[in-house]
Design an enzyme around this catalytic site. Structure first.
Site, short mmCIF file in Angstrom:
data_model
loop_
_atom_site.label_atom_id
_atom_site.label_comp_id
_atom_site.label_asym_id
_atom_site.label_seq_id
_atom_site.Cartn_x
_atom_site.Cartn_y
_atom_site.Cartn_z
CG ASP A 118 -2.09 0.90 1.13
OD1 ASP A 118 -2.29 1.48 0.05
OD2 ASP A 118 -2.81 1.07 2.14
N GLY A 119 0.35 2.31 -0.59
CA GLY A 119 1.00 3.62 -0.51
C GLY A 119 1.66 4.08 -1.80
N GLY A 157 0.23 5.52 -4.34
CA GLY A 157 -0.32 6.83 -4.71
C GLY A 157 0.27 7.93 -3.84
NE ARG A 158 -1.53 6.58 1.25
CZ ARG A 158 -1.64 5.66 2.20
NH1 ARG A 158 -1.46 6.00 3.47
NH2 ARG A 158 -1.92 4.42 1.88
CD1 TRP A 159 7.61 6.43 -2.44
CD2 TRP A 159 7.10 6.80 -4.60
NE1 TRP A 159 8.79 6.47 -3.15
CE2 TRP A 159 8.51 6.70 -4.48
CE3 TRP A 159 6.55 7.03 -5.86
CZ2 TRP A 159 9.37 6.82 -5.57
CZ3 TRP A 159 7.40 7.17 -6.96
CH2 TRP A 159 8.80 7.06 -6.80
CG HIS A 171 0.13 2.28 -9.39
ND1 HIS A 171 -0.12 1.85 -8.10
CD2 HIS A 171 -0.95 3.02 -9.75
CE1 HIS A 171 -1.30 2.33 -7.70
NE2 HIS A 171 -1.81 3.05 -8.68
CB SER A 203 -12.67 -8.35 -5.72
OG SER A 203 -12.59 -8.52 -4.33
CD1 TRP A 258 -12.77 -5.50 -9.98
CD2 TRP A 258 -11.87 -4.78 -11.90
NE1 TRP A 258 -12.13 -6.56 -10.58
CE2 TRP A 258 -11.57 -6.14 -11.76
CE3 TRP A 258 -11.40 -4.10 -13.03
CZ2 TRP A 258 -10.83 -6.87 -12.70
CZ3 TRP A 258 -10.66 -4.81 -13.98
CH2 TRP A 258 -10.38 -6.18 -13.79
CG LEU A 270 9.67 -17.28 -3.57
CD1 LEU A 270 9.40 -17.15 -2.08
CD2 LEU A 270 10.23 -15.95 -4.09
NE ARG A 290 -3.16 -1.54 4.25
CZ ARG A 290 -4.39 -1.69 3.83
NH1 ARG A 290 -5.16 -2.64 4.31
NH2 ARG A 290 -4.89 -0.87 2.92
CD GLU A 320 3.04 -12.79 15.66
OE1 GLU A 320 3.00 -11.59 16.00
OE2 GLU A 320 2.60 -13.70 16.38
C1 FPP Z 1 -1.75 0.30 -3.31
O1 FPP Z 1 -1.32 1.62 -3.44
C2 FPP Z 1 -1.26 -0.55 -4.36
C3 FPP Z 1 -2.04 -1.15 -5.30
C4 FPP Z 1 -3.51 -0.95 -5.35
C5 FPP Z 1 -1.50 -2.00 -6.35
C6 FPP Z 1 -0.22 -2.72 -6.09
C7 FPP Z 1 0.47 -2.88 -7.39
C8 FPP Z 1 1.80 -2.83 -7.60
C9 FPP Z 1 2.77 -2.74 -6.52
C10 FPP Z 1 2.39 -2.84 -8.99
C11 FPP Z 1 2.22 -4.04 -9.83
C12 FPP Z 1 2.24 -5.35 -9.13
C13 FPP Z 1 3.02 -6.42 -9.51
C14 FPP Z 1 2.85 -7.73 -8.83
C15 FPP Z 1 4.05 -6.32 -10.55
P1 FPP Z 1 -2.43 2.76 -3.53
O2 FPP Z 1 -2.61 3.12 -4.95
O3 FPP Z 1 -3.68 2.33 -2.85
O4 FPP Z 1 -1.72 3.89 -2.74
P2 FPP Z 1 -2.42 5.07 -1.89
O5 FPP Z 1 -3.20 4.39 -0.77
O6 FPP Z 1 -1.25 5.84 -1.38
O7 FPP Z 1 -3.29 5.82 -2.83
#
Ligand code: FPP
Length: 242
Positions: free
Chosen positions: A21-22, A24-26, A38, A67, A70, A132, A189, A208
């Site tokens: 997660d994160g 978008g914020r990054w 992404h 899911s 979308w 793995l 997370r 954990e």
């Molecule tokens: C959450 O960040 C991340 C996702 C919804 C998608 C995760 C996808 C990737 C890491 C790239 C492709 C994956 C692979 C396996 C190659 P967010 O957009 O919700 O961030 P935010 O909460 O900061 O907006």
């Protein structure tokens, strides 16, 4: 497959699952478009898989697309799907060479035809590997996974092949998409959010949980090493006394 451990043994995790997660914020913090976050997130995936191999982690499960994702704008969904296409196309040979088995969980029938073909090709190409197991959760939702398992069992009961009283935890677990994976020892997370968001709800009964403030694109080798050390310091009792 449940986790065979019955008590804490200070050992490294066998199965790590990550809610990445994160992104978008990054990107926002750097004044970049979300797509850049992404893209950098996909780089963090590459680095994490490599480091899991080095550390001898046997199972890595990544929540790549839920899911519920979308509901995002179509352009963002397209970006995520394109990154997945690119990742599978570019990485599969190297993953195969490194002994990684790739598998996918989630409702794949809703994905674009070419992605379904890539997914099937990745799974069949790497089927024999066992260094793995990399499981990518794609269009995955844990409640839907459980409902599917229950529907399969109900169909067997209806056909007269199964007594309701014979249904137990092991049987339900064996009807989930994760049937051949051990339960995750550690669920990470990133980004500071502290929830499971419909990820591995059944399988996480004794996992954990580790919530990190790091945004996913900044998750690196050192962060994974720290997570493994923190895990090793946790006492796991699985309901027993310490
Ligand atoms: C959450 O960040 C991340 C996702 C919804 C998608 C995760 C996808 C990737 C890491 C790239 C492709 C994956 C692979 C396996 C190659 P967010 O957009 O919700 O961030 P935010 O909460 O900061 O907006």
């Amino acid at each position: 497959m449940a986790n065979p451990r019955t008590k804490d043994d200070g050992a490294p995790p066998v199965h790590i699952a990550i809610i990445m997660d994160g992104n978008g914020r990054w990107a926002a913090a750097k004044g970049l478009p979300r797509a850049a976050g992404h893209r950098q997130g996909a780089e963090a995936v590459r680095a994490t898989v490599k480091e899991c191999i080095s550390l001898g982690i046997r199972y890595l499960t990544l929540f790549a697309f839920s899911s519920e994702n979308w509901k995002r704008p179509a352009t963002e969904v397209d970006t995520l799907m394109s990154l997945l296409r690119l990742y599978i196309r570019q990485e599969i040979k190297e993953l195969n060479r490194s002994g990684v088995r790739v598998r996918f969980i989630g409702a794949r029938e809703a994905l674009a035809d070419d992605i379904i073909r890539l997914v099937e090709h990745a799974e069949s190409t790497t089927r024999q590997n066992d260094r793995l197991t990399l499981t990518i959760a794609l269009n995955y939702g844990s409640r839907a996974e459980i409902v599917r398992g229950v529907q399969d069992l109900a169909a067997k009961v209806k056909a007269g092949d199964l007594e309701p009283a014979a249904i137990d935890e092991t049987m339900l677990a064996s009807h989930l998409a994760s049937a051949d994976l051990p339960d995750p020892d550690l669920i990470i997370r990133t980004s500071g959010e502290q929830r499971l968001s419909n990820f591995l709800l059944w399988q996480s009964a004794y996992s954990e949980l580790l919530f990190l403030d790091t945004f996913w694109p900044d998750f690196d080798q050192a962060a994974l090493g720290d997570a493994v050390r923190i895990f090793a310091g946790r006492e796991r009792r699985f309901g027993a006394r310490g």
